[in-house]
Design a protein around this motif. Structure first.
Motif, short mmCIF file in Angstrom:
data_model
loop_
_atom_site.label_atom_id
_atom_site.label_comp_id
_atom_site.label_asym_id
_atom_site.label_seq_id
_atom_site.Cartn_x
_atom_site.Cartn_y
_atom_site.Cartn_z
N TYR A 189 -6.92 6.42 1.19
CA TYR A 189 -5.54 5.88 1.57
C TYR A 189 -5.11 4.98 0.43
N LYS A 206 0.90 -1.11 -0.15
CA LYS A 206 0.16 0.17 0.01
C LYS A 206 0.76 1.07 0.15
N PHE A 223 -15.61 2.93 7.51
CA PHE A 223 -14.29 3.47 7.22
C PHE A 223 -13.85 3.37 5.70
N TYR A 279 -12.01 -2.78 -3.17
CA TYR A 279 -12.63 -2.95 -1.76
C TYR A 279 -14.16 -3.02 -1.67
N SER A 330 -5.58 1.64 9.86
CA SER A 330 -5.78 2.31 8.49
C SER A 330 -4.23 2.71 7.75
#
Ligand code: IDP
Ligand code: MG
Length: 193
Positions: free
Chosen positions: A108, A9, A101, A93, A154
């Protein structure tokens, strides 16, 4: 053989896990030079040298995550360094779209470049998740990527498919053009069959 989708990520790319560039240069100069050369060559193939330069820097940073999978005995079948569109992150996702969230999670994932990979090997989905560690870094065991390198859920550095079926879906989404076909010469030394 089983395959899984692994993604470093944006925070994982930015933070340069385990191998800050100066340390890599002093401790592993050959590897550092090789990575830089790969980055430079990719810059020549890509439309702009800048992309290649960013790729070189990023390879220096992500090398240790890749090493964990490679040393274990898994095969890298695909890898790309890329920025993700919002709609694409939402699709990736989609199962979490009802979560409070979700919007933050999407922001993010699009906050910087990611490294998308496909790894192949026996039980790679489950074992990959073990290498990565629990979703919440405070529950992730020391020795796992998240256990060693993350604090917040997160900002947990890396993604791994949670089932063989989802792995297939994610691989099809991220690598619609297919994967590299190859088998390591070391295969019989790692696997019985
Ligand atoms: P996983 O990445 O371990 O498979 P999932 O439950 O699929 O975990 O969640 C996907 C990602 O969403 C997590 O990796 C994490 O970045 C983020 N996330 C999960 N739970 C929370 C939360 O409670 N707050 C903020 N982000 C979360
Ligand atoms: Mg998940």
């Amino acid at each position: 053989m089983e395959q899984t989708f692994i993604m470093i990520k944006p925070d994982g790319v930015q933070r340069g896990l385990v191998s800050p560039i100066p340390r890599l240069y002093t401790e592993q100069p050959l590897r550092a030079c090789l990575n830089l050369a790969i980055g430079f060559c990719s810059g020549l193939l890509e439309p702009s040298l800048i992309i290649g330069f960013v790729f070189a820097i990023s390879l220096l940073q992500i090398g240790d995550i890749i090493s964990r999978f490679e040393k274990k005995g898994y095969y890298l079948k695909a890898m790309k360094f890329m920025n993700v569109e919002k709609s694409f992150a939402q699709q990736h996702y989609a199962d979490l779209s009802a979560q409070p969230f979700f919007a933050k999670l999407v922001d993010y994932i699009i906050s910087g470049p990611v490294v998308a990979m496909v790894w192949e090997g026996k039980d790679v989905v489950l074992t990959g998740r073990r290498i990565i560690g629990a979703t919440r870094p405070w529950e992730a065991a020391p020795g796992t990527i998240r256990g060693d390198h993350a604090v917040e859920v997160s900002r947990n550095v890396i993604h791994g498919s949670d089932s063989v079926e989802n792995g297939k879906k994610e691989i099809a989404l991220w690598f619609p053009g297919g994967l590299a076909e190859w088998k390591s010469n070391l295969h019989p030394w790692i696997y019985e069959n």
